[in-house]
Design a protein around this motif. Structure first.
Motif, PDB file in Angstrom:
ATOM      1  N   SER A 273       0.717  -1.244  -0.009  1.00 40.28           N
ATOM      2  CA  SER A 273      -0.105   0.092  -0.123  1.00 40.28           C
ATOM      3  C   SER A 273       0.869   1.348  -0.076  1.00 40.28           C
ATOM      4  CB  SER A 273      -0.845  -0.148   1.216  1.00 40.28           C
ATOM      5  OG  SER A 273      -1.823  -1.074   1.197  1.00 40.28           O
TER       6      SER A 273
ATOM      7  N   GLY B 129      -1.775   8.212  -1.606  1.00 39.83           N
ATOM      8  CA  GLY B 129      -1.893   9.284  -2.852  1.00 39.83           C
ATOM      9  C   GLY B 129      -1.669  10.497  -2.084  1.00 39.83           C
ATOM     10  N   ASP B 130      -1.884  11.476  -3.344  1.00 42.06           N
ATOM     11  CA  ASP B 130      -1.832  12.764  -2.939  1.00 42.06           C
ATOM     12  C   ASP B 130      -2.944  13.106  -2.167  1.00 42.06           C
ATOM     13  OD1 ASP B 130       0.266  13.468  -4.800  1.00 42.06           O
ATOM     14  OD2 ASP B 130      -0.912  13.652  -6.530  1.00 42.06           O
TER      15      ASP B 130
ATOM     16  N   GLY C 282      -6.321  14.135  -0.906  1.00 43.25           N
ATOM     17  CA  GLY C 282      -7.651  13.844  -1.446  1.00 43.25           C
ATOM     18  C   GLY C 282      -8.001  12.609  -2.366  1.00 43.25           C
ATOM     19  N   GLU C 283      -6.752  11.736  -2.412  1.00 41.99           N
ATOM     20  CA  GLU C 283      -6.811  10.503  -3.236  1.00 41.99           C
ATOM     21  C   GLU C 283      -6.629   9.604  -2.226  1.00 41.99           C
ATOM     22  OE1 GLU C 283      -4.737  11.335  -7.578  1.00 41.99           O
ATOM     23  OE2 GLU C 283      -3.349  11.088  -5.902  1.00 41.99           O
ATOM     24  N   ALA C 284      -7.301   8.384  -2.664  1.00 42.29           N
ATOM     25  CA  ALA C 284      -7.191   7.138  -1.878  1.00 42.29           C
ATOM     26  C   ALA C 284      -5.815   6.497  -1.934  1.00 42.29           C
ATOM     27  CB  ALA C 284      -8.220   6.292  -2.189  1.00 42.29           C
TER      28      ALA C 284
ATOM     29  N   THR D 199      -3.262   3.265  -2.595  1.00 38.54           N
ATOM     30  CA  THR D 199      -3.357   2.234  -3.688  1.00 38.54           C
ATOM     31  C   THR D 199      -2.786   1.192  -2.852  1.00 38.54           C
ATOM     32  OG1 THR D 199      -2.981   3.701  -5.328  1.00 38.54           O
ATOM     33  CG2 THR D 199      -2.476   1.424  -5.707  1.00 38.54           C
TER      34      THR D 199
ATOM     35  N   ARG E 114      -2.149  -0.068 -14.491  1.00 41.07           N
ATOM     36  CA  ARG E 114      -2.079   1.132 -13.411  1.00 41.07           C
ATOM     37  C   ARG E 114      -0.560   1.337 -12.769  1.00 41.07           C
ATOM     38  NH1 ARG E 114      -6.845   1.327  -9.482  1.00 41.07           N
ATOM     39  NH2 ARG E 114      -6.003   3.624  -9.230  1.00 41.07           N
TER      40      ARG E 114
ATOM     41  N   ARG F  57       1.640   4.618 -12.348  1.00 33.46           N
ATOM     42  CA  ARG F  57       1.043   5.760 -11.343  1.00 33.46           C
ATOM     43  C   ARG F  57       1.539   5.235  -9.882  1.00 33.46           C
ATOM     44  NH1 ARG F  57      -4.681   8.482 -10.747  1.00 33.46           N
ATOM     45  NH2 ARG F  57      -4.038   9.715  -9.113  1.00 33.46           N
ATOM     46  N   ARG F  58       1.392   3.883  -9.804  1.00 31.99           N
ATOM     47  CA  ARG F  58       1.686   3.281  -8.383  1.00 31.99           C
ATOM     48  C   ARG F  58       3.326   3.409  -8.378  1.00 31.99           C
ATOM     49  NH1 ARG F  58      -0.838  -0.957  -8.916  1.00 31.99           N
ATOM     50  NH2 ARG F  58       0.798  -2.319  -9.874  1.00 31.99           N
TER      51      ARG F  58
ATOM     52  N   ARG G 233       3.813   7.091  -7.430  1.00 31.56           N
ATOM     53  CA  ARG G 233       3.459   7.224  -5.937  1.00 31.56           C
ATOM     54  C   ARG G 233       4.524   6.845  -4.780  1.00 31.56           C
ATOM     55  NH1 ARG G 233      -2.847   5.945  -4.720  1.00 31.56           N
ATOM     56  NH2 ARG G 233      -3.543   7.718  -5.921  1.00 31.56           N
TER      57      ARG G 233
END
Length: 143
Positions: free
Chosen positions: A19, A22-23, A25-27, A29, A52, A55-56, A59
Motif C-alpha cells: 500500500s 496518494g496525493d 484527496g486521493e485514496a 493504492t 496502473r 502511477r503506483r 506514488r
C-alpha cells in the motif's frame, strides 16, 4: 511476536499487500503481490509497467515509504505489517525474479511466468526494494 518470529513469518511464502498513499484527496493504492524477504534483509518485489503500475511506481517514488502486509489466511490468523522505506527501483535480473516467483510456483511455471513478463515488449518490469523500518504484528495462536 518476537523479532525472530515476525521476521520468520515475513520470510515465509505469503501473498503480500503493498500500500502507498496518494496525493491529498486521493485514496491510497493497495495491490497484492509476490515478494521475497530474508530475516534481517530487505523486502523485494517486482511489477510490470502495464495497467496502473506506472502511477503506483510514481506514488512510491514520491512517498519514499510504503506499508506492506503479509497474513496467514487459515486459522488462527496472524499478520506482519511493515512500514518500509524505498531503497531502489531498477530492472531485475532473471535470477532476482525467479527468487521471488519460485516461492509461489513450481520451477516449470516459475520459468514460464518470469520469461513471459520479461519477454513482453509492452511491459517493462521493475524490481522494488524496501528496507523495513517499523513492524506491527499479531499472532492469535500465541497472543
Amino acid at each position: 511476536m518476537s523479532k525472530q518470529a515476525r521476521e520468520d513469518f515475513l520470510a515465509d511464502a505469503h501473498v503480500g499487500v503493498l500500500s502507498v498513499g496518494g496525493d491529498p484527496g486521493e485514496a491510497p493504492t493497495s495491490v497484492p503481490t509476490f515478494y521475497a524477504y530474508e530475516p534481517g534483509g530487505e523486502l523485494t518485489m517486482f511489477t510490470g509497467t502495464q495497467r496502473r503500475a506506472p502511477r503506483r511506481i510514481d506514488r512510491i517514488r514520491k512517498a519514499g515509504v510504503v506499508t506492506f502486509v503479509a497474513q496467514r489466511e487459515e486459522m488462527p490468523p496472524a499478520y506482519v505489517t511493515v512500514e518500509a522505506e524505498l531503497v531502489s527501483v531498477a530492472p531485475p535480473t532473471v535470477d532476482q525474479m525467479l527468487t521471488i516467483v519460485r516461492r509461489y510456483m513450481p520451477e516449470e511455471h516459475a520459468q514460464g511466468f518470469v520469461h513471459g513478463e520479461l519477454d513482453d515488449p509492452e511491459n517493462t518490469v521493475l524490481l522494488l526494494t524496501f528496507r523495513p523500518t517499523r513492524w506491527l504484528t499479531s499472532d492469535t495462536s500465541t497472543d
